[in-house]
Design a protein around this motif. Structure first.
Motif, PDB file in Angstrom:
ATOM      1  N   ALA A  18      66.333 -58.900 -20.792  1.00 23.47           N
ATOM      2  CA  ALA A  18      65.612 -58.894 -22.066  1.00 23.47           C
ATOM      3  C   ALA A  18      65.880 -57.610 -22.841  1.00 23.47           C
ATOM      4  O   ALA A  18      65.774 -57.590 -24.068  1.00 23.47           O
ATOM      5  CB  ALA A  18      64.112 -59.059 -21.829  1.00 23.47           C
ATOM      6  N   ARG A  19      66.220 -56.546 -22.122  1.00 23.67           N
ATOM      7  CA  ARG A  19      66.522 -55.263 -22.774  1.00 23.67           C
ATOM      8  C   ARG A  19      68.017 -55.025 -22.940  1.00 23.67           C
ATOM      9  O   ARG A  19      68.421 -54.117 -23.669  1.00 23.67           O
ATOM     10  CB  ARG A  19      65.909 -54.114 -21.963  1.00 23.67           C
ATOM     11  N   ASP A  20      68.832 -55.822 -22.231  1.00 21.44           N
ATOM     12  CA  ASP A  20      70.286 -55.707 -22.360  1.00 21.44           C
ATOM     13  C   ASP A  20      70.921 -56.997 -21.849  1.00 21.44           C
ATOM     14  O   ASP A  20      71.153 -57.143 -20.644  1.00 21.44           O
ATOM     15  CB  ASP A  20      70.829 -54.506 -21.584  1.00 21.44           C
ATOM     16  N   PRO A  21      71.206 -57.951 -22.739  1.00 21.88           N
ATOM     17  CA  PRO A  21      71.746 -59.246 -22.311  1.00 21.88           C
ATOM     18  C   PRO A  21      73.159 -59.169 -21.745  1.00 21.88           C
ATOM     19  O   PRO A  21      73.663 -60.151 -21.201  1.00 21.88           O
ATOM     20  CB  PRO A  21      71.719 -60.077 -23.604  1.00 21.88           C
ATOM     21  N   ARG A  22      73.793 -58.008 -21.821  1.00 23.23           N
ATOM     22  CA  ARG A  22      75.179 -57.889 -21.326  1.00 23.23           C
ATOM     23  C   ARG A  22      75.246 -57.673 -19.816  1.00 23.23           C
ATOM     24  O   ARG A  22      76.326 -57.735 -19.229  1.00 23.23           O
ATOM     25  CB  ARG A  22      75.878 -56.716 -22.013  1.00 23.23           C
ATOM     26  N   ILE A  23      74.119 -57.405 -19.165  1.00 23.71           N
ATOM     27  CA  ILE A  23      74.137 -57.135 -17.731  1.00 23.71           C
ATOM     28  C   ILE A  23      74.571 -58.381 -16.970  1.00 23.71           C
ATOM     29  O   ILE A  23      74.015 -59.467 -17.149  1.00 23.71           O
ATOM     30  CB  ILE A  23      72.751 -56.663 -17.247  1.00 23.71           C
ATOM     31  N   ASP A  24      75.578 -58.222 -16.127  1.00 20.97           N
ATOM     32  CA  ASP A  24      76.157 -59.314 -15.350  1.00 20.97           C
ATOM     33  C   ASP A  24      75.546 -59.305 -13.955  1.00 20.97           C
ATOM     34  O   ASP A  24      75.853 -58.423 -13.148  1.00 20.97           O
ATOM     35  CB  ASP A  24      77.685 -59.134 -15.284  1.00 20.97           C
ATOM     36  N   VAL A  73      72.268 -50.998 -15.899  1.00 21.06           N
ATOM     37  CA  VAL A  73      70.940 -51.352 -15.395  1.00 21.06           C
ATOM     38  C   VAL A  73      69.930 -50.262 -15.752  1.00 21.06           C
ATOM     39  O   VAL A  73      68.815 -50.552 -16.197  1.00 21.06           O
ATOM     40  CB  VAL A  73      70.984 -51.596 -13.868  1.00 21.06           C
ATOM     41  N   VAL A  74      70.325 -49.011 -15.570  1.00 24.10           N
ATOM     42  CA  VAL A  74      69.405 -47.901 -15.855  1.00 24.10           C
ATOM     43  C   VAL A  74      69.035 -47.871 -17.340  1.00 24.10           C
ATOM     44  O   VAL A  74      67.870 -47.635 -17.690  1.00 24.10           O
ATOM     45  CB  VAL A  74      70.017 -46.562 -15.407  1.00 24.10           C
ATOM     46  N   LYS A  75      69.990 -48.127 -18.220  1.00 25.63           N
ATOM     47  CA  LYS A  75      69.668 -48.164 -19.649  1.00 25.63           C
ATOM     48  C   LYS A  75      68.624 -49.237 -19.949  1.00 25.63           C
ATOM     49  O   LYS A  75      67.687 -49.016 -20.723  1.00 25.63           O
ATOM     50  CB  LYS A  75      70.936 -48.423 -20.467  1.00 25.63           C
ATOM     51  N   ALA A  76      68.792 -50.403 -19.320  1.00 24.16           N
ATOM     52  CA  ALA A  76      67.811 -51.476 -19.523  1.00 24.16           C
ATOM     53  C   ALA A  76      66.459 -51.086 -18.935  1.00 24.16           C
ATOM     54  O   ALA A  76      65.407 -51.310 -19.558  1.00 24.16           O
ATOM     55  CB  ALA A  76      68.317 -52.772 -18.895  1.00 24.16           C
ATOM     56  N   LEU A  77      66.470 -50.492 -17.744  1.00 27.25           N
ATOM     57  CA  LEU A  77      65.212 -50.073 -17.118  1.00 27.25           C
ATOM     58  C   LEU A  77      64.501 -49.017 -17.954  1.00 27.25           C
ATOM     59  O   LEU A  77      63.265 -49.034 -18.063  1.00 27.25           O
ATOM     60  CB  LEU A  77      65.473 -49.542 -15.708  1.00 27.25           C
ATOM     61  N   ASP A  78      65.257 -48.086 -18.521  1.00 24.93           N
ATOM     62  CA  ASP A  78      64.646 -47.066 -19.386  1.00 24.93           C
ATOM     63  C   ASP A  78      63.821 -47.723 -20.496  1.00 24.93           C
ATOM     64  O   ASP A  78      62.704 -47.284 -20.812  1.00 24.93           O
ATOM     65  CB  ASP A  78      65.728 -46.180 -20.016  1.00 24.93           C
ATOM     66  N   ALA A 171      61.604 -63.725  -9.663  1.00 21.54           N
ATOM     67  CA  ALA A 171      62.784 -64.563  -9.878  1.00 21.54           C
ATOM     68  C   ALA A 171      64.016 -63.673  -9.943  1.00 21.54           C
ATOM     69  O   ALA A 171      63.924 -62.485 -10.268  1.00 21.54           O
ATOM     70  CB  ALA A 171      62.634 -65.353 -11.184  1.00 21.54           C
ATOM     71  N   GLU A 172      65.167 -64.247  -9.612  1.00 20.30           N
ATOM     72  CA  GLU A 172      66.411 -63.488  -9.753  1.00 20.30           C
ATOM     73  C   GLU A 172      66.565 -63.034 -11.199  1.00 20.30           C
ATOM     74  O   GLU A 172      66.298 -63.786 -12.135  1.00 20.30           O
ATOM     75  CB  GLU A 172      67.613 -64.340  -9.340  1.00 20.30           C
ATOM     76  N   GLY A 173      66.973 -61.777 -11.352  1.00 16.74           N
ATOM     77  CA  GLY A 173      67.162 -61.234 -12.685  1.00 16.74           C
ATOM     78  C   GLY A 173      65.903 -60.682 -13.322  1.00 16.74           C
ATOM     79  O   GLY A 173      65.942 -60.178 -14.444  1.00 16.74           O
ATOM     80  N   GLU A 174      64.791 -60.749 -12.597  1.00 17.69           N
ATOM     81  CA  GLU A 174      63.520 -60.259 -13.135  1.00 17.69           C
ATOM     82  C   GLU A 174      63.285 -58.814 -12.709  1.00 17.69           C
ATOM     83  O   GLU A 174      63.757 -58.388 -11.657  1.00 17.69           O
ATOM     84  CB  GLU A 174      62.369 -61.135 -12.633  1.00 17.69           C
ATOM     85  N   VAL A 175      62.558 -58.081 -13.526  1.00 17.85           N
ATOM     86  CA  VAL A 175      62.144 -56.726 -13.177  1.00 17.85           C
ATOM     87  C   VAL A 175      60.616 -56.693 -13.133  1.00 17.85           C
ATOM     88  O   VAL A 175      59.945 -57.263 -13.988  1.00 17.85           O
ATOM     89  CB  VAL A 175      62.695 -55.675 -14.180  1.00 17.85           C
TER      90      VAL A 175
END
Length: 205
Positions: A18-24, A73-78, A171-175
């Motif tokens: 949701a914060r970075d749709p490019r994460i694979d 991942v860290v950018k999205a988590l931030d 769920a997979e992909g959830e934080v």
């Protein structure tokens, strides 16, 4: 008459993407498995401490530098953590919440994470990379529980906000994010596939 809930314990849930749709997610899963296979120091630590499966917690402190997917991942988590801190009404002044630790967890069949909390941090959490059907949820403990020495047990149909323990199936992909003082654990993985997650701590820098 009225009843008002006091001192809520918030739990944040959102898709990591949701914060970075490019994460694979597939690349993240492959990176976790590759690191686990090559990290001899982490493997030795797990053997010495009878830790089932693998964790990089005691061996690698630079995952975002080693693998570009972890930097993403860290950018999205931030961004997720900043949003959660706003919901919590934290007055951070001129200090931001910054990533303190990030590590991989691979729990095979029979693997567990016993009850613990994360001292010296403000927000902790996990993002889920691989969750086989029927694998363990995460269990959170009511932080008031130690003070309830004389309280009767709760009924099985008690509302979730009144239970002593709450089980959350991600769920997979959830934080998931929570305040670091909240005690939690992962019950035994009863499936024959690995449960893979990436956990982290944020401190008030």
């Amino acid at each position: 008459m009225s009843t008002t809930p006091l001192f809520v314990t918030p739990l944040y849930r959102a898709p990591l993407s949701a914060r970075d749709p490019r994460i694979d997610t597939a690349e993240l899963r492959a990176s976790c498995l590759s690191i686990a296979e090559d990290d001899e120091a982490g493997q030795d630590w797990c053997d010495r401490n009878d830790f089932p499966g693998y964790t990089s917690y005691a061996s690698l402190t630079d995952l975002p530098w080693r693998f570009p997917i972890f930097a993403e991942v860290v950018k999205a988590l931030d961004a997720h953590v900043a949003g959660f801190a706003e919901e919590l009404a934290f007055d951070l002044g001129d200090k931001a919440l910054k990533l303190e630790d990030i590590w991989i967890n691979i729990l095979p069949e029979g693997g567990i994470h016993t009850s613990h909390l994360h001292p010296h941090s403000v927000i902790s959490g996990t993002t889920y990379v691989s969750l086989p059907d029927g694998t363990s949820p995460i269990r959170f403990e009511d932080p008031r529980f130690p003070m309830m020495m004389a309280a009767p047990p709760r009924r099985k149909d008690a509302p979730e906000n009144l239970r002593n323990f709450v089980y959350v199936t991600p769920a997979e992909g959830e934080v998931l994010l929570w305040e670091s003082w909240l005690r939690h654990e992962v019950p035994m993985n009863m499936t024959d596939e690995d449960r893979i997650s990436v956990s982290f701590n944020y401190a008030w820098a």
